[in-house]
Design a protein around this motif. Structure first.
Motif, PDB file in Angstrom:
ATOM      1  N   GLY A 109       0.804  -1.221   0.000  1.00 27.89           N
ATOM      2  CA  GLY A 109       0.000   0.000   0.000  1.00 27.89           C
ATOM      3  C   GLY A 109       0.833   1.265   0.000  1.00 27.89           C
ATOM      4  O   GLY A 109       0.301   2.362  -0.030  1.00 27.89           O
ATOM      5  N   MET A 110       2.164   1.117   0.054  1.00 25.83           N
ATOM      6  CA  MET A 110       3.030   2.303   0.160  1.00 25.83           C
ATOM      7  C   MET A 110       3.426   2.827  -1.218  1.00 25.83           C
ATOM      8  O   MET A 110       3.809   2.053  -2.075  1.00 25.83           O
ATOM      9  CB  MET A 110       4.293   1.902   0.944  1.00 25.83           C
ATOM     10  N   PRO A 111       3.313   4.143  -1.438  1.00 29.41           N
ATOM     11  CA  PRO A 111       3.823   4.693  -2.699  1.00 29.41           C
ATOM     12  C   PRO A 111       5.355   4.629  -2.723  1.00 29.41           C
ATOM     13  O   PRO A 111       5.972   4.514  -1.668  1.00 29.41           O
ATOM     14  CB  PRO A 111       3.353   6.150  -2.688  1.00 29.41           C
ATOM     15  N   ASN A 112       5.962   4.703  -3.907  1.00 24.24           N
ATOM     16  CA  ASN A 112       7.428   4.728  -3.973  1.00 24.24           C
ATOM     17  C   ASN A 112       7.894   6.147  -3.710  1.00 24.24           C
ATOM     18  O   ASN A 112       8.094   6.935  -4.631  1.00 24.24           O
ATOM     19  CB  ASN A 112       7.914   4.244  -5.339  1.00 24.24           C
ATOM     20  N   VAL A 113       8.106   6.457  -2.419  1.00 31.35           N
ATOM     21  CA  VAL A 113       8.348   7.853  -2.047  1.00 31.35           C
ATOM     22  C   VAL A 113       9.709   8.369  -2.520  1.00 31.35           C
ATOM     23  O   VAL A 113       9.934   9.562  -2.588  1.00 31.35           O
ATOM     24  CB  VAL A 113       8.228   8.057  -0.517  1.00 31.35           C
ATOM     25  N   LEU A 114      10.634   7.479  -2.841  1.00 25.47           N
ATOM     26  CA  LEU A 114      11.954   7.929  -3.280  1.00 25.47           C
ATOM     27  C   LEU A 114      12.098   7.868  -4.805  1.00 25.47           C
ATOM     28  O   LEU A 114      13.215   7.853  -5.327  1.00 25.47           O
ATOM     29  CB  LEU A 114      13.044   7.082  -2.605  1.00 25.47           C
TER      30      LEU A 114
END
Ligand code: HEC
Length: 253
Positions: free
Chosen positions: A148-153
């Motif tokens: 559920g996590m976006p690719n923040v980097l």
């Protein structure tokens, strides 16, 4: 006999559990909690990119500052946002209920993440996002399917696509060419370059993982130091105890 059999079954059970389900192989790193420069960079990356969603609620800013060798004033100035004090825990404002609504699953607290999954898993996970339009945030992950996590980097790393068959993925992922140090995984390819090269990005993730591994066991260096001192004490004490024993028994024989 019955007890013995039960004991054997209990001992073998974890093996069976870990053997089930094909897992993507992980890239291996050696974490180093004594490398303060790495901890400093890792903390900076974490606070700037991850603390919007993930807390480290068992860790205090001050303890981290001391262990990473960052002066308190610098932490207060650059690494604490909002009105938190340096003595406080590294908590965040996002409520778990809202987060569950936005992301499907709330972003978990990461204080013990390195103890739970291990540094190799975190290091591989953060470098394994790939483009997948079918997911709400447009990305999927090789080691955490349908995360559920976006690719923040992504701005640092770039965009990768995954053209691997499941067999290829399990065979190739995680293999590093010993000569170039580069990943030999050719079915996952970068389609849009980020601000960093692959090697630079790996370094950023190494520092971040090293930091999270430290956070999982902040007392590790203390334990080592105290353990060594106790052994030295016992060694010296042995001579006194031995001399005393000789003195007591001198008249007995
Ligand atoms: C926009 C919010 C957001 C940000 C920013 C974010 N994450 Fe996440 N992260 C999530 C969510 C949501 C999950 C839970 C995913 C799930 O369970 O499907 C998650 C899961 C994880 C997990 C796996 C947890 C587990 O289940 O074991 C790790 C590790 C992680 N994040 C690390 C990071 C790191 C490191 C950063 C900073 C580079 C970061 N995250 C930034 C939202 C975020």
């Amino acid at each position: 006999m019955k007890k013995f059999l039960v004991a054997i079954v209990m001992a073998v059970m974890p093996l069976a559990a870990s053997a089930s389900g094909a897992k993507a192989p992980l890239d291996h790193i050696e974490v180093d909690p004594t490398n303060q420069a790495s901890l400093q960079r890792g903390m900076q990356t974490f606070v700037n990119n991850c603390m919007g969603c993930h807390s480290l609620k068992y860790q205090r800013f001050e303890r981290t500052a001391v262990d990473a060798g960052i002066p308190n004033e610098l932490v207060e100035e650059h690494l604490i946002f909002g009105d938190q004090k340096i003595g406080e825990q590294m908590t965040i404002a996002m409520s778990p209920a809202d987060a569950a609504n936005w992301f499907g699953n709330p972003p978990p607290d990461l204080s013990l993440e390195a103890r739970l999954r291990g540094p190799d898993w975190i290091y591989t996970y953060l470098r394994s996002f790939y483009k997948d339009e079918s997911r709400p945030y447009g990305v999927n992950n090789v080691v955490f399917k349908d995360v559920g996590m976006p690719n923040v980097l992504e701005s640092l790393e770039g965009v990768k696509v995954n053209n691997c068959t499941p067999e290829e993925l399990h065979a190739a992922h995680g293999k590093i060419d010993p000569l170039t140090g580069k990943s030999m995984n050719s079915c996952i390819t970068t389609v849009k370059k980020g601000q960093l090269s692959a090697e630079e990005f790996d370094k950023v993730i190494y520092d971040l993982t090293n930091f999270l591994a430290y956070v999982g066991e902040p007392y590790k260096q203390d334990s080592k130091r105290i353990g060594t001192n106790v052994l030295i004490f016992l060694f010296i004490f042995f001579f006194f105890a031995f001399a005393l024993k000789k003195e007591y028994w001198r008249d007995v024989h």
